[in-house]
Design a protein around this motif. Structure first.
Motif, mmCIF file in Angstrom:
data_model
loop_
_atom_site.group_PDB
_atom_site.id
_atom_site.type_symbol
_atom_site.label_atom_id
_atom_site.label_comp_id
_atom_site.label_asym_id
_atom_site.label_seq_id
_atom_site.Cartn_x
_atom_site.Cartn_y
_atom_site.Cartn_z
ATOM 1 N N ARG A 31 0.815 -1.218 0.000
ATOM 2 C CA ARG A 31 0.000 0.000 0.000
ATOM 3 C C ARG A 31 0.846 1.265 0.000
ATOM 4 O O ARG A 31 0.318 2.367 -0.168
ATOM 5 N N TYR A 32 2.169 1.101 0.205
ATOM 6 C CA TYR A 32 3.030 2.264 0.356
ATOM 7 C C TYR A 32 3.728 2.631 -0.946
ATOM 8 O O TYR A 32 4.240 1.770 -1.659
ATOM 9 N N ARG A 45 19.550 16.135 2.519
ATOM 10 C CA ARG A 45 19.035 14.897 1.929
ATOM 11 C C ARG A 45 18.342 15.234 0.609
ATOM 12 O O ARG A 45 17.579 16.190 0.523
ATOM 13 N N GLU A 46 18.621 14.421 -0.407
ATOM 14 C CA GLU A 46 18.031 14.689 -1.712
ATOM 15 C C GLU A 46 17.384 13.431 -2.272
ATOM 16 O O GLU A 46 17.765 12.305 -1.968
ATOM 17 N N ILE A 47 16.385 13.670 -3.111
ATOM 18 C CA ILE A 47 15.663 12.566 -3.721
ATOM 19 C C ILE A 47 16.520 11.867 -4.761
ATOM 20 O O ILE A 47 17.293 12.503 -5.482
ATOM 21 N N VAL A 48 16.412 10.555 -4.801
ATOM 22 C CA VAL A 48 16.979 9.763 -5.890
ATOM 23 C C VAL A 48 15.856 9.371 -6.845
ATOM 24 O O VAL A 48 15.955 9.534 -8.050
ATOM 25 N N GLY A 49 14.763 8.854 -6.254
ATOM 26 C CA GLY A 49 13.618 8.489 -7.067
ATOM 27 C C GLY A 49 12.536 7.865 -6.239
ATOM 28 O O GLY A 49 12.709 7.615 -5.049
ATOM 29 N N VAL A 93 25.075 8.441 1.984
ATOM 30 C CA VAL A 93 24.256 7.441 2.669
ATOM 31 C C VAL A 93 22.909 7.403 1.945
ATOM 32 O O VAL A 93 22.292 8.446 1.723
ATOM 33 N N TYR A 94 22.504 6.214 1.574
ATOM 34 C CA TYR A 94 21.260 6.031 0.830
ATOM 35 C C TYR A 94 20.182 5.495 1.757
ATOM 36 O O TYR A 94 20.408 4.531 2.513
ATOM 37 N N TYR A 95 19.013 6.115 1.675
ATOM 38 C CA TYR A 95 17.886 5.763 2.526
ATOM 39 C C TYR A 95 16.680 5.368 1.679
ATOM 40 O O TYR A 95 16.407 6.001 0.658
ATOM 41 N N CYS A 96 15.962 4.377 2.129
ATOM 42 C CA CYS A 96 14.656 4.145 1.533
ATOM 43 C C CYS A 96 13.589 4.666 2.494
ATOM 44 O O CYS A 96 13.825 4.799 3.702
ATOM 45 N N ALA A 97 12.436 4.984 1.940
ATOM 46 C CA ALA A 97 11.362 5.573 2.718
ATOM 47 C C ALA A 97 10.020 5.127 2.161
ATOM 48 O O ALA A 97 9.913 4.816 0.974
ATOM 49 N N ALA A 98 9.023 5.119 3.026
ATOM 50 C CA ALA A 98 7.683 4.684 2.652
ATOM 51 C C ALA A 98 6.681 5.791 2.923
ATOM 52 O O ALA A 98 6.721 6.416 3.994
ATOM 53 N N ALA A 111 10.909 14.862 0.816
ATOM 54 C CA ALA A 111 11.123 13.989 1.968
ATOM 55 C C ALA A 111 9.954 14.080 2.953
ATOM 56 O O ALA A 111 9.663 13.107 3.659
ATOM 57 N N ARG A 112 9.278 15.213 2.978
ATOM 58 C CA ARG A 112 8.178 15.398 3.926
ATOM 59 C C ARG A 112 6.980 14.504 3.604
ATOM 60 O O ARG A 112 6.098 14.316 4.450
ATOM 61 N N SER A 113 6.932 13.947 2.404
ATOM 62 C CA SER A 113 5.823 13.077 2.037
ATOM 63 C C SER A 113 5.934 11.695 2.656
ATOM 64 O O SER A 113 4.959 10.949 2.681
ATOM 65 N N TYR A 114 7.095 11.339 3.158
ATOM 66 C CA TYR A 114 7.376 9.976 3.583
ATOM 67 C C TYR A 114 7.244 9.835 5.090
ATOM 68 O O TYR A 114 7.702 10.682 5.853
ATOM 69 N N ASP A 115 6.621 8.727 5.483
ATOM 70 C CA ASP A 115 6.281 8.516 6.886
ATOM 71 C C ASP A 115 7.291 7.642 7.625
ATOM 72 O O ASP A 115 7.436 7.762 8.840
ATOM 73 N N TYR A 116 7.929 6.746 6.904
ATOM 74 C CA TYR A 116 8.853 5.799 7.542
ATOM 75 C C TYR A 116 10.161 5.780 6.771
ATOM 76 O O TYR A 116 10.170 5.851 5.537
#
Length: 127
Positions: A31-32, A45-49, A93-98, A111-116
């Motif tokens: 669902r994420y 922090r910057e978006i990759v995709g 450093v690479y981060y994933c987010a949901a 980044a503010r759109s992501y909860d986890y």
């Protein structure tokens, strides 16, 4: 709620490739919307995709377009970041987010759109 764990980072020479994985816990993973971000020392922090819930839509930052590919496997609750033609500037450093809720395309890039968030994995590209 979902917990995220990244893996696959390391040291690679310029021009090389790496595949990062982000394993998610929880049965609601599908669902994420998912995103990959990166943060270099002293940088924001910057978006990759980002990738939609089905994996049918994928979005990339201009800096990685044509070199990086994002995919997801909802059965195994994993999202991938395939990185080719790596450059020293990709060191971060690479981060994933949901994200539970994304209304418009531009939300994927914030980044503010992501909860986890995961804890991150270091990628170092040597010249």
């Amino acid at each position: 709620q979902v917990q995220l764990v990244e893996s696959g980072g390391g040291l690679v020479q310029a021009g090389g490739s790496l595949r990062l994985s982000c394993a998610a816990s929880g049965r609601t993973f599908r669902r994420y919307k998912m995103g990959w971000f990166r943060q270099a020392p002293g940088q924001e922090r910057e978006i990759v995709g980002g990738v939609s819930v089905t994996g049918g839509s994928v979005y990339y930052a201009d800096s990685v377009k044509g070199r990086f590919t994002i995919s997801r496997d909802n059965t195994n609750r994993t999202v991938y970041l395939h990185m080719n033609s790596l450059k020293p500037d990709d060191t971060a450093v690479y981060y994933c987010a949901a994200a539970q809720t994304i209304y418009v395309l531009s939300d994927y890039y914030s980044a503010r759109s992501y909860d986890y968030w995961g804890q991150g994995t270091q990628v170092t590209v040597s010249s």
